[in-house]
Design a protein around this motif. Structure first.
Motif, PDB file in Angstrom:
ATOM      1  N   GLY A   1       0.981  -0.929   0.102  1.00  0.00           N
ATOM      2  CA  GLY A   1      -0.295  -0.006  -0.017  1.00  0.00           C
ATOM      3  C   GLY A   1       0.959   1.294  -0.055  1.00  0.00           C
ATOM      4  O   GLY A   1       0.659   2.163  -0.881  1.00  0.00           O
TER       5      GLY A   1
ATOM      6  N   ASN B   1       9.703   3.677   6.483  1.00  0.00           N
ATOM      7  CA  ASN B   1       9.454   2.249   6.540  1.00  0.00           C
ATOM      8  C   ASN B   1      10.633   1.623   7.511  1.00  0.00           C
ATOM      9  O   ASN B   1      11.681   2.413   7.612  1.00  0.00           O
ATOM     10  N   ASP B   2      10.492   0.997   8.279  1.00  0.00           N
ATOM     11  CA  ASP B   2      11.363   0.392   9.326  1.00  0.00           C
ATOM     12  C   ASP B   2      12.364  -0.461   8.652  1.00  0.00           C
ATOM     13  O   ASP B   2      12.933  -1.152   9.468  1.00  0.00           O
TER      14      ASP B   2
ATOM     15  N   LYS C   1       5.102 -10.205   0.122  1.00  0.00           N
ATOM     16  CA  LYS C   1       5.038 -11.453   0.755  1.00  0.00           C
ATOM     17  C   LYS C   1       4.038 -12.797   0.041  1.00  0.00           C
ATOM     18  O   LYS C   1       4.516 -13.999   0.602  1.00  0.00           O
TER      19      LYS C   1
ATOM     20  N   ASP D   1      -3.737  -3.786   4.803  1.00  0.00           N
ATOM     21  CA  ASP D   1      -4.193  -4.542   5.896  1.00  0.00           C
ATOM     22  C   ASP D   1      -4.371  -3.642   7.326  1.00  0.00           C
ATOM     23  O   ASP D   1      -5.404  -4.172   8.126  1.00  0.00           O
TER      24      ASP D   1
ATOM     25  N   GLY E   1      -2.945  -7.837  -0.977  1.00  0.00           N
ATOM     26  CA  GLY E   1      -2.198  -6.849  -1.586  1.00  0.00           C
ATOM     27  C   GLY E   1      -2.807  -5.950  -2.481  1.00  0.00           C
ATOM     28  O   GLY E   1      -2.907  -4.911  -2.856  1.00  0.00           O
TER      29      GLY E   1
HETATM   30  C1  LIG Z   1       1.662 -16.156   2.560  1.00  0.00           C
HETATM   31  C2  LIG Z   1       0.947 -14.955   2.121  1.00  0.00           C
HETATM   32  C3  LIG Z   1       0.570 -15.171   0.671  1.00  0.00           C
HETATM   33  C4  LIG Z   1      -0.070 -14.026   0.223  1.00  0.00           C
HETATM   34  N1  LIG Z   1      -0.635 -14.045  -1.028  1.00  0.00           N
HETATM   35  C5  LIG Z   1      -1.461 -12.792  -1.298  1.00  0.00           C
HETATM   36  C6  LIG Z   1      -2.097 -12.959  -2.989  1.00  0.00           C
HETATM   37  O1  LIG Z   1      -1.698 -13.897  -3.557  1.00  0.00           O
HETATM   38  N2  LIG Z   1      -2.833 -11.885  -3.187  1.00  0.00           N
HETATM   39  C7  LIG Z   1      -2.816 -10.862  -2.360  1.00  0.00           C
HETATM   40  O2  LIG Z   1      -3.480  -9.848  -2.919  1.00  0.00           O
HETATM   41  N3  LIG Z   1      -2.371 -10.653  -1.131  1.00  0.00           N
HETATM   42  C8  LIG Z   1      -1.539 -11.828  -0.643  1.00  0.00           C
HETATM   43  N4  LIG Z   1      -1.138 -11.642   0.543  1.00  0.00           N
HETATM   44  C9  LIG Z   1      -1.441 -10.576   1.405  1.00  0.00           C
HETATM   45  C10 LIG Z   1      -0.332  -9.263   1.288  1.00  0.00           C
HETATM   46  O3  LIG Z   1       0.998  -9.817   1.307  1.00  0.00           O
HETATM   47  C11 LIG Z   1      -0.894  -8.141   2.301  1.00  0.00           C
HETATM   48  O4  LIG Z   1      -2.197  -7.980   2.355  1.00  0.00           O
HETATM   49  C12 LIG Z   1      -0.175  -7.094   1.692  1.00  0.00           C
HETATM   50  O5  LIG Z   1       1.349  -6.880   2.092  1.00  0.00           O
HETATM   51  C13 LIG Z   1      -0.472  -5.951   2.851  1.00  0.00           C
HETATM   52  O6  LIG Z   1       0.021  -4.418   2.135  1.00  0.00           O
HETATM   53  P1  LIG Z   1       0.109  -3.381   3.180  1.00  0.00           P
HETATM   54  O7  LIG Z   1       0.847  -2.267   2.503  1.00  0.00           O
HETATM   55  O8  LIG Z   1      -1.111  -3.074   3.974  1.00  0.00           O
HETATM   56  O9  LIG Z   1       1.087  -3.942   4.301  1.00  0.00           O
HETATM   57  P2  LIG Z   1       2.529  -4.478   4.236  1.00  0.00           P
HETATM   58  O10 LIG Z   1       2.763  -4.944   2.835  1.00  0.00           O
HETATM   59  O11 LIG Z   1       2.604  -5.610   5.262  1.00  0.00           O
HETATM   60  O12 LIG Z   1       3.700  -3.323   4.685  1.00  0.00           O
HETATM   61  C14 LIG Z   1       3.680  -2.599   5.821  1.00  0.00           C
HETATM   62  C15 LIG Z   1       5.013  -2.104   6.004  1.00  0.00           C
HETATM   63  O13 LIG Z   1       4.807  -1.051   7.033  1.00  0.00           O
HETATM   64  C16 LIG Z   1       6.292  -1.301   7.759  1.00  0.00           C
HETATM   65  N5  LIG Z   1       5.853  -0.927   9.421  1.00  0.00           N
HETATM   66  C17 LIG Z   1       4.963  -1.434  10.149  1.00  0.00           C
HETATM   67  N6  LIG Z   1       5.355  -0.692  11.143  1.00  0.00           N
HETATM   68  C18 LIG Z   1       6.175   0.207  11.366  1.00  0.00           C
HETATM   69  C19 LIG Z   1       6.587   1.470  11.960  1.00  0.00           C
HETATM   70  N7  LIG Z   1       6.080   1.483  13.092  1.00  0.00           N
HETATM   71  N8  LIG Z   1       7.428   2.238  11.353  1.00  0.00           N
HETATM   72  C20 LIG Z   1       7.971   1.990  10.078  1.00  0.00           C
HETATM   73  N9  LIG Z   1       7.392   1.092   9.358  1.00  0.00           N
HETATM   74  C21 LIG Z   1       6.405   0.033   9.668  1.00  0.00           C
HETATM   75  C22 LIG Z   1       6.607  -2.913   7.627  1.00  0.00           C
HETATM   76  O14 LIG Z   1       7.795  -2.954   7.973  1.00  0.00           O
HETATM   77  C23 LIG Z   1       6.008  -2.824   6.200  1.00  0.00           C
HETATM   78  O15 LIG Z   1       7.205  -2.818   5.300  1.00  0.00           O
HETATM   79  C24 LIG Z   1      -0.302 -12.789   1.164  1.00  0.00           C
HETATM   80  C25 LIG Z   1       0.321 -12.849   2.442  1.00  0.00           C
HETATM   81  C26 LIG Z   1       0.917 -13.789   2.853  1.00  0.00           C
HETATM   82  C27 LIG Z   1       1.657 -13.723   4.397  1.00  0.00           C
END
Ligand SMILES: Cc1cc2nc3c(=O)[nH]c(=O)nc-3n(C[C@H](O)[C@H](O)[C@H](O)COP(=O)(O)OP(=O)(O)OC[C@H]3O[C@@H](n4cnc5c(N)ncnc54)[C@H](O)[C@@H]3O)c2cc1C
Length: 381
Positions: free
Chosen positions: A13, A40-41, A48, A290, A300
């Protein structure tokens, strides 16, 4: 006056949002009227979905990592640091390593999910997972050495990332052991907390006959309560106990502590309006992916679509126009149904999913999507 936009989290995101804003507000950023900072940390962006393939030896963890600096537009100020506090009143982020704080006018929270296996006694010691990079690597060793016995995949907590991934895992494991001539010696059981095999009724109805055909045992109404690593058992609140030789757990999930401490919602998730993605408990704050509680899967694809909506809303606000872009719940997901076939679902708030018949073509589409992801994260697709 400079408009300061802060993005907290550089996963799917956060990266998509940063690149979308860099493109949309290029003229304002170049003129010095807008600043976009992504915090980002860690220095890497982590994809993932690659982890699903690591236990079966089809991908390496490195395939899911790229330096954030390479993915994010040069107009974005990238700060590699951990945010330790969000002051939504003063509109400031506290950073762990940097001196001082980061002030913002607009904040997008994109902090993702964290795993909380410790919430279930014995799960950390007795279970394996593929919901973390290290977990997926350790599970690969376990699977490679398993030639007989009982593999239990237990969905311990919901909501969790990628609701389809547990189904994918058991379908892939079935095929993988079959291809190696071991399937008759490996029993596979899948457990799920409610009275069907998936949270969405249509997907559950589609998946259940496939599981029966593939001889995957099913235990529904199985809310895991405790794991006994010495006895090799997992027990549910409903009073069922299963013996296992290899336990693969989808652990309980939480958001991140810094969000919980800022009181933006429960368990580190942010309560948002499900259409505008604006935080309900603070002004000038959005949440995507998420971290946002919208009722759609933690996926994702969701983070990607929501990032586009928030980029358009913030760009409108910066330009002094009403923000009209809204999120309609759009979610898409490929679902592996073995090592060389997959299904596909697309749905939104109004239209429920209807899984496509599994095919090899959809499997290759999923693999192609995973490769093309790096262009998506850059904002090129
Ligand atoms: C095994 C597996 C399979 C998956 N398969 C799919 C799929 O096929 N299709 C799909 O759509 N989704 C899939 N997903 C889900 C998808 O990976 C997540 O829903 C997606 O990564 C969410 O994106 P996000 O940006 O919300 O969070 P994330 O990608 O998790 O990113 C969050 C970021 O914030 C950072 N962060 C957190 N707290 C702090 C802080 N305090 N300070 C600085 N940085 C911080 C973290 O380090 C990370 O880099 C899968 C997940 C897993 C585990």
């Amino acid at each position: 006056m400079v408009d300061r936009i802060a993005i907290l989290g550089g996963g799917t995101g956060g990266a998509v949002l940063a690149n979308d804003l860099a493109d949309r507000l290029a003229a304002e950023i170049d003129a010095g009227d807008v600043e976009v900072t992504l915090v980002n940390d860690g220095p890497d962006h982590v994809y993932k979905p690659v982890w699903l393939y690591v236990p079966f030896g089809q991908r390496e963890p490195a395939d899911g990592r790229r330096p954030l600096r390479e993915l994010v537009d040069s107009r974005i100020d990238l700060v590699v640091d951990r945010v330790t506090g969000i002051d939504t009143g003063a509109r400031e982020l506290a950073l762990r390593d940097a001196a001082g704080s980061l002030a913002y006018d607009y904040l997008a929270v994109a902090t993702g999910s964290t795993l909380a296996p410790a919430e279930i006694p014995g799960l950390e010691a007795g279970g394996h997972d593929y919901y973390s990079e290290s977990g997926a690597v350790a599970l690969r060793e376990e699977l490679l050495s398993m030639t007989e016995g009982h593999l239990v995949l237990s969905v311990v907590g919901t909501p969790h990332m990628c609701p389809a991934a547990p189904l994918e895992f058991v379908f892939m494991a079935d095929d993988w052991f079959r291809e190696r001539g071991l399937r008759e010696d490996v029993e596979i059981t899948y457990t799920y907390p409610i009275n069907r095999v998936h949270g969405n009724a249509n997907i559950a109805e589609w998946a259940r006959p496939l599981m029966d055909e593939r001889d995957v045992g099913v235990e529904t109404f199985f809310n895991a309560e405790a794991v006994d690593p010495d006895a090799g058992t997992i027990a549910s609140m409903e009073g069922t106990e299963l013996d296992y030789d290899l336990l693969v757990g989808v652990p309980p999930h939480r958001g991140v502590d810094v969000v919980a401490e800022a009181d933006l919602g429960d368990r580190g998730w942010v309560d948002v309006d499900k259409h505008t993605l604006e935080a309900e408990r603070a002004e000038g704050v959005y949440a995507i992916g998420d971290a946002a509680t919208t009722g759609v899967p933690k996926a994702g694809s969701v983070a990607h679509y929501q990032a586009g909506v928030v980029a358009r809303r913030i760009a409108s606000e910066v330009r002094g126009r009403p923000a009209t872009a809204t999120y309609d719940g759009k979610t898409l997901c490929f679902i592996e149904t073995g090592m060389d076939a997959a299904s596909f679902v697309e749905f939104d708030y109004e239209n429920p999913p209807s899984p496509a018949p599994p095919s090899e073509k959809l499997h290759w589409s999923k693999l192609a999507y995973n490769e093309a992801y790096w262009l998506t994260a850059r904002g090129l697709l």
